[in-house]
Design a protein around this motif. Structure first.
Motif, PDB file in Angstrom:
ATOM      1  N   ILE A  78       0.709  -1.267   0.074  1.00 35.83           N
ATOM      2  CA  ILE A  78      -0.129   0.148  -0.086  1.00 35.83           C
ATOM      3  C   ILE A  78       0.942   1.063   0.021  1.00 35.83           C
ATOM      4  N   ASP A  79       0.657   2.153  -1.156  1.00 33.12           N
ATOM      5  CA  ASP A  79       1.693   3.136  -1.151  1.00 33.12           C
ATOM      6  C   ASP A  79       0.824   4.510  -0.514  1.00 33.12           C
ATOM      7  N   VAL A  80       1.431   5.005   0.613  1.00 28.96           N
ATOM      8  CA  VAL A  80       0.439   5.939   1.196  1.00 28.96           C
ATOM      9  C   VAL A  80       1.455   7.368   0.983  1.00 28.96           C
ATOM     10  N   SER A  81       2.231   7.355   0.171  1.00 29.26           N
ATOM     11  CA  SER A  81       2.975   8.514   0.200  1.00 29.26           C
ATOM     12  C   SER A  81       2.491   9.778  -0.257  1.00 29.26           C
ATOM     13  N   GLY A  82       1.283   9.653  -1.065  1.00 30.16           N
ATOM     14  CA  GLY A  82       0.474  10.687  -1.281  1.00 30.16           C
ATOM     15  C   GLY A  82      -0.573  11.391  -0.515  1.00 30.16           C
ATOM     16  N   TYR A  83      -0.661  10.569   0.723  1.00 31.20           N
ATOM     17  CA  TYR A  83      -1.545  11.200   1.939  1.00 31.20           C
ATOM     18  C   TYR A  83      -0.838  11.960   3.092  1.00 31.20           C
ATOM     19  N   ASP A  84      -1.476  12.602   3.619  1.00 30.91           N
ATOM     20  CA  ASP A  84      -0.952  13.476   4.644  1.00 30.91           C
ATOM     21  C   ASP A  84      -1.014  12.672   5.993  1.00 30.91           C
ATOM     22  N   GLN A  85      -2.063  12.109   6.201  1.00 30.48           N
ATOM     23  CA  GLN A  85      -2.387  11.345   7.727  1.00 30.48           C
ATOM     24  C   GLN A  85      -3.222  10.048   7.165  1.00 30.48           C
ATOM     25  N   LEU A  86      -3.034   9.076   8.372  1.00 30.38           N
ATOM     26  CA  LEU A  86      -3.581   7.794   7.970  1.00 30.38           C
ATOM     27  C   LEU A  86      -4.110   7.431   9.174  1.00 30.38           C
ATOM     28  N   VAL A  87      -5.287   6.680   9.119  1.00 28.25           N
ATOM     29  CA  VAL A  87      -6.271   6.014  10.015  1.00 28.25           C
ATOM     30  C   VAL A  87      -6.201   4.482   9.878  1.00 28.25           C
ATOM     31  N   PHE A  88      -6.009   3.732  10.862  1.00 23.93           N
ATOM     32  CA  PHE A  88      -6.090   2.214  10.926  1.00 23.93           C
ATOM     33  C   PHE A  88      -7.315   1.955  11.768  1.00 23.93           C
ATOM     34  N   GLY A  89      -7.983   0.777  11.197  1.00 20.29           N
ATOM     35  CA  GLY A  89      -9.189   0.155  12.054  1.00 20.29           C
ATOM     36  C   GLY A  89      -8.845  -1.317  11.931  1.00 20.29           C
ATOM     37  N   SER A  90      -9.408  -1.807  12.979  1.00 18.15           N
ATOM     38  CA  SER A  90      -9.362  -3.335  13.217  1.00 18.15           C
ATOM     39  C   SER A  90     -10.473  -3.862  14.257  1.00 18.15           C
ATOM     40  N   PRO A  91     -10.986  -5.103  14.100  1.00 15.11           N
ATOM     41  CA  PRO A  91     -11.898  -5.487  14.934  1.00 15.11           C
ATOM     42  C   PRO A  91     -10.787  -6.044  16.168  1.00 15.11           C
ATOM     43  N   VAL A  92     -11.171  -6.208  17.351  1.00 14.61           N
ATOM     44  CA  VAL A  92     -10.430  -6.701  18.237  1.00 14.61           C
ATOM     45  C   VAL A  92     -10.578  -8.296  18.329  1.00 14.61           C
ATOM     46  N   TRP A  93      -9.585  -9.189  18.173  1.00 14.52           N
ATOM     47  CA  TRP A  93      -9.269 -10.584  18.310  1.00 14.52           C
ATOM     48  C   TRP A  93      -8.307 -10.779  19.378  1.00 14.52           C
ATOM     49  N   ALA A  94      -8.662 -11.421  20.577  1.00 11.26           N
ATOM     50  CA  ALA A  94      -7.838 -11.958  21.626  1.00 11.26           C
ATOM     51  C   ALA A  94      -7.335 -10.760  22.218  1.00 11.26           C
ATOM     52  N   PHE A  95      -8.004  -9.527  22.319  1.00 11.66           N
ATOM     53  CA  PHE A  95      -7.458  -8.311  22.890  1.00 11.66           C
ATOM     54  C   PHE A  95      -6.521  -7.394  22.243  1.00 11.66           C
ATOM     55  N   ARG A  96      -6.525  -7.682  20.976  1.00  8.18           N
ATOM     56  CA  ARG A  96      -5.187  -7.099  19.898  1.00  8.18           C
ATOM     57  C   ARG A  96      -5.875  -6.936  18.533  1.00  8.18           C
ATOM     58  N   PRO A  97      -5.170  -5.951  17.923  1.00  4.01           N
ATOM     59  CA  PRO A  97      -5.732  -5.856  16.519  1.00  4.01           C
ATOM     60  C   PRO A  97      -5.469  -7.095  15.627  1.00  4.01           C
ATOM     61  N   THR A  98      -6.037  -7.329  14.509  1.00  8.03           N
ATOM     62  CA  THR A  98      -6.057  -8.514  13.859  1.00  8.03           C
ATOM     63  C   THR A  98      -4.614  -8.894  13.116  1.00  8.03           C
ATOM     64  N   PRO A  99      -4.139 -10.063  12.651  1.00 14.11           N
ATOM     65  CA  PRO A  99      -3.064 -10.111  12.061  1.00 14.11           C
ATOM     66  C   PRO A  99      -2.917  -9.482  10.493  1.00 14.11           C
ATOM     67  N   ALA A 100      -4.200  -9.357  10.021  1.00 14.89           N
ATOM     68  CA  ALA A 100      -4.392  -8.674   8.684  1.00 14.89           C
ATOM     69  C   ALA A 100      -4.035  -7.125   8.912  1.00 14.89           C
ATOM     70  N   ILE A 101      -4.620  -6.646   9.842  1.00 12.14           N
ATOM     71  CA  ILE A 101      -4.179  -5.289   9.926  1.00 12.14           C
ATOM     72  C   ILE A 101      -2.552  -4.944  10.227  1.00 12.14           C
ATOM     73  N   HIS A 102      -2.196  -5.870  10.848  1.00 11.29           N
ATOM     74  CA  HIS A 102      -0.756  -5.577  11.355  1.00 11.29           C
ATOM     75  C   HIS A 102       0.085  -5.984   9.931  1.00 11.29           C
ATOM     76  N   ALA A 103      -0.278  -6.938   9.038  1.00 10.68           N
ATOM     77  CA  ALA A 103       0.482  -6.931   7.831  1.00 10.68           C
ATOM     78  C   ALA A 103       0.246  -5.913   6.941  1.00 10.68           C
ATOM     79  N   ALA A 104      -0.826  -5.397   6.975  1.00 13.85           N
ATOM     80  CA  ALA A 104      -1.065  -4.004   6.141  1.00 13.85           C
ATOM     81  C   ALA A 104      -0.147  -2.935   6.748  1.00 13.85           C
ATOM     82  N   ILE A 105      -0.142  -2.716   8.086  1.00 13.43           N
ATOM     83  CA  ILE A 105       0.758  -1.637   8.502  1.00 13.43           C
ATOM     84  C   ILE A 105       2.178  -1.885   8.047  1.00 13.43           C
ATOM     85  N   ASP A 106       2.645  -3.315   7.968  1.00 13.70           N
ATOM     86  CA  ASP A 106       3.921  -3.564   7.572  1.00 13.70           C
ATOM     87  C   ASP A 106       4.078  -3.415   5.920  1.00 13.70           C
ATOM     88  N   ALA A 107       3.161  -3.420   5.377  1.00 15.72           N
ATOM     89  CA  ALA A 107       3.141  -3.287   3.817  1.00 15.72           C
ATOM     90  C   ALA A 107       3.095  -1.888   3.297  1.00 15.72           C
TER      91      ALA A 107
END
Length: 161
Positions: free
Chosen positions: A64-93
């Motif tokens: 995900i190329d976010v270089s053209g954005y000024d600010q970012l918002v991340f959203g996730s359901p809570v699984w086992a009291f933490r964000p999901t592995p999918a949003i973790h992978a997205a942040i890493d990507a």
């Protein structure tokens, strides 16, 4: 100001909130999809264990190329009291995220647990500045007042930092 909302949603709750945020700030929505081939129940059970370990999984989009954005918002359901592995992978990507302001929100059926702290850790590990976190219980998703309050908190956090 260009804002990008990146979220993972399994039941639609997180998507609903992300859409409210996008409407309030004219933001771009990017939904993260888990590429696993599990059925819905198996995915949840397997992924909860992975969420506890703060693991990542293959997702779409893979980058995900976010270089053209000024600010970012991340959203996730809570699984086992933490964000999901999918949003973790997205942040890493993310590409071009260094130095940007970011905020995060979660939707939950019980308690948010350590979701805010884990989001902050992941955001800051990628060189972004975490300027806020919010959460909303699944029973309040359809409550326009509660949803507006969360959206206002997240947008205020973005504009104030």
């Amino acid at each position: 100001m260009k804002i990008c909302i990146i979220y993972h949603s399994e039941t639609g709750n997180t998507r609903h909130v992300a859409q409210h945020i996008a409407s309030a700030c004219d933001g771009k929505l990017i939904e993260i999809m888990d590429k696993g081939s599990y059925n819905r129940l198996t995915r949840f059970l397997v992924r909860c264990k992975m969420a506890q370990g703060e693991e990542k999984i293959p997702v779409e989009p893979a980058a995900i190329d976010v270089s053209g954005y000024d600010q970012l918002v991340f959203g996730s359901p809570v699984w086992a009291f933490r964000p999901t592995p999918a949003i973790h992978a997205a942040i890493d990507a993310l590409k071009g995220c260094e130095g940007k302001k970011a905020t995060a929100f979660c939707t939950h059926g019980g308690r948010p647990g350590q979701t805010a702290e884990v989001f902050q850790k992941w955001i800051e590990a990628r060189g972004m500045k975490c300027v806020g976190n919010g959460n909303i219980h699944q029973n309040d998703i359809e409550n326009e007042k509660k949803t507006r309050e969360l959206v206002s908190l997240l947008i205020k956090d973005l504009h104030s930092a």
